[in-house]
Design an enzyme around this catalytic site. Sequence first.
Site, mmCIF file in Angstrom:
data_model
loop_
_atom_site.group_PDB
_atom_site.id
_atom_site.type_symbol
_atom_site.label_atom_id
_atom_site.label_comp_id
_atom_site.label_asym_id
_atom_site.label_seq_id
_atom_site.Cartn_x
_atom_site.Cartn_y
_atom_site.Cartn_z
ATOM 1 N N GLY A 1 58.458 51.159 -3.915
ATOM 2 C CA GLY A 1 59.072 51.202 -2.604
ATOM 3 C C GLY A 1 59.162 52.627 -2.092
ATOM 4 O O GLY A 1 58.597 53.563 -2.674
ATOM 5 N N THR A 2 59.893 52.789 -0.990
ATOM 6 C CA THR A 2 60.021 54.103 -0.364
ATOM 7 C C THR A 2 60.711 55.099 -1.276
ATOM 8 O O THR A 2 60.352 56.275 -1.322
ATOM 9 C CB THR A 2 60.805 53.974 0.954
ATOM 10 O OG1 THR A 2 60.168 53.000 1.778
ATOM 11 C CG2 THR A 2 60.847 55.302 1.695
ATOM 12 N N TYR A 3 61.711 54.623 -2.007
ATOM 13 C CA TYR A 3 62.563 55.548 -2.750
ATOM 14 C C TYR A 3 62.370 55.503 -4.265
ATOM 15 O O TYR A 3 63.059 56.204 -4.990
ATOM 16 C CB TYR A 3 64.043 55.281 -2.411
ATOM 17 C CG TYR A 3 64.319 55.343 -0.935
ATOM 18 C CD1 TYR A 3 64.201 56.535 -0.237
ATOM 19 C CD2 TYR A 3 64.672 54.190 -0.228
ATOM 20 C CE1 TYR A 3 64.443 56.601 1.118
ATOM 21 C CE2 TYR A 3 64.917 54.249 1.136
ATOM 22 C CZ TYR A 3 64.800 55.453 1.804
ATOM 23 O OH TYR A 3 65.038 55.499 3.156
ATOM 24 N N GLU B 1 56.940 47.025 -8.950
ATOM 25 C CA GLU B 1 56.762 47.250 -7.519
ATOM 26 C C GLU B 1 57.028 48.712 -7.203
ATOM 27 O O GLU B 1 57.632 49.436 -8.002
ATOM 28 C CB GLU B 1 57.702 46.373 -6.695
ATOM 29 C CG GLU B 1 59.183 46.664 -6.916
ATOM 30 C CD GLU B 1 60.086 45.870 -6.001
ATOM 31 O OE1 GLU B 1 59.568 45.135 -5.144
ATOM 32 O OE2 GLU B 1 61.306 45.998 -6.134
ATOM 33 N N VAL C 1 59.851 53.746 -7.892
ATOM 34 C CA VAL C 1 58.913 52.817 -8.520
ATOM 35 C C VAL C 1 59.662 52.080 -9.625
ATOM 36 O O VAL C 1 60.354 52.711 -10.439
ATOM 37 C CB VAL C 1 57.699 53.563 -9.118
ATOM 38 C CG1 VAL C 1 56.700 52.574 -9.691
ATOM 39 C CG2 VAL C 1 57.052 54.456 -8.076
ATOM 40 N N ASP D 1 70.887 46.229 4.231
ATOM 41 C CA ASP D 1 69.476 45.848 4.064
ATOM 42 C C ASP D 1 69.351 44.555 3.263
ATOM 43 O O ASP D 1 68.493 44.438 2.380
ATOM 44 C CB ASP D 1 68.672 46.962 3.404
ATOM 45 C CG ASP D 1 67.162 46.805 3.639
ATOM 46 O OD1 ASP D 1 66.788 46.105 4.598
ATOM 47 O OD2 ASP D 1 66.360 47.384 2.885
ATOM 48 N N LYS E 1 64.002 52.006 -12.720
ATOM 49 C CA LYS E 1 63.626 52.485 -11.395
ATOM 50 C C LYS E 1 63.468 53.995 -11.452
ATOM 51 O O LYS E 1 64.437 54.727 -11.649
ATOM 52 C CB LYS E 1 64.667 52.098 -10.349
ATOM 53 C CG LYS E 1 64.274 52.516 -8.928
ATOM 54 C CD LYS E 1 65.224 51.957 -7.896
ATOM 55 C CE LYS E 1 64.762 52.291 -6.482
ATOM 56 N NZ LYS E 1 65.662 51.707 -5.457
#
Length: 349
Positions: A46-48, A44, A50, A161, A66
């Site tokens: 995300g903003t911060y 996936e 991969v 979150d 990540k």
Amino acid sequence: MSSTEPSAFVEPPPTHLQRTAPPSTLLCSCRPIDTSYSLLNKIEEGTYGVVYRARDLHTGEIVALKHLKLSQERNGFPITSLREIHTLLLAKHPNIINVREIVMGKSLNSIYMVMDYMEHDLRTLMEAMPGGFKPSEIKSLMMQLLKATAHLHRNWIVHRDLKTSNLLMANAGALRVADFGLARKYGSPLGHMTGLVVTLWYRAPELLLGAKQYSTKVDVWSVGCIFVELFLHKPFLQGRGEIDQISKIFAALGTPSETTWPGFSLLPNAKMFKFSLPQEAAASSHHSLKYRLGQCEGVTENAYDLACKLLALDPEQRITAEEALEHPYFAEPPLAKHPSMFPTWPTKS
């Protein structure tokens, strides 16, 4: 002291190493990714960062990598990544994703977090399940989530979150909280923190109403939303924006007043919302928490009571994660299923 008794002595570091060490010495303990891991596929983005599935070249074990997004950062290492790494290294717990190490790519802008590989995230898994989780499985998942949340709060960490897509699951039923980009340490007194946290559908009413100070109870609200979602098999409060979100909260739980939530009218955004739906009318509507949970299999009086305590509008009346673990819901049958007894599901990653 006897002359034969050894005295305490700490050997200083060699001075020649101090003189010749280059500025990058602090990174020398990070292994290079090329000789350590082989990327298999992207899971996936995300903003911060991969996230990739990868294989450890030395052990053959499957891990998650990540890749932190640093290429656009002009002011040093991004604070979100620093917070995530720092928090995960501090918050070691069986129900929190484990960071094994940090590895480097070919440049200082290429940094990877190496984590345990988990086959599923809870949201994707629920979307693929035709019948949802059984009551004993919901109880097990909630116990694991509450244990992780309580551990964070005991260590003065607020996640900010919590949502089903940030809860990872192994095929053996183990749940782990992930994605700590918005997490932060806090102190006492709490002081001001940004209110632009928590994904909208899981955001506590005090945040939507503009509270300048808030506590770990924002995490507890998110846990309550997740609890109801596990029964409904879909997100509980799906607002299209902040005003719609607070409208849905009040429709499900009633409109607060100074009697039910002391200090409510003083919150910055409280006067922006003009709602006339009283507590009693909300309780009998088809949008109410009681009505919607009443349509679900396995919801007992204790389950409903726990949901109400997790979703109390007034954060001062909201139960803590520690207190929630002692709720009678967890002691009544069916008891929580052991994670090893969960069924397995095909993984999309």
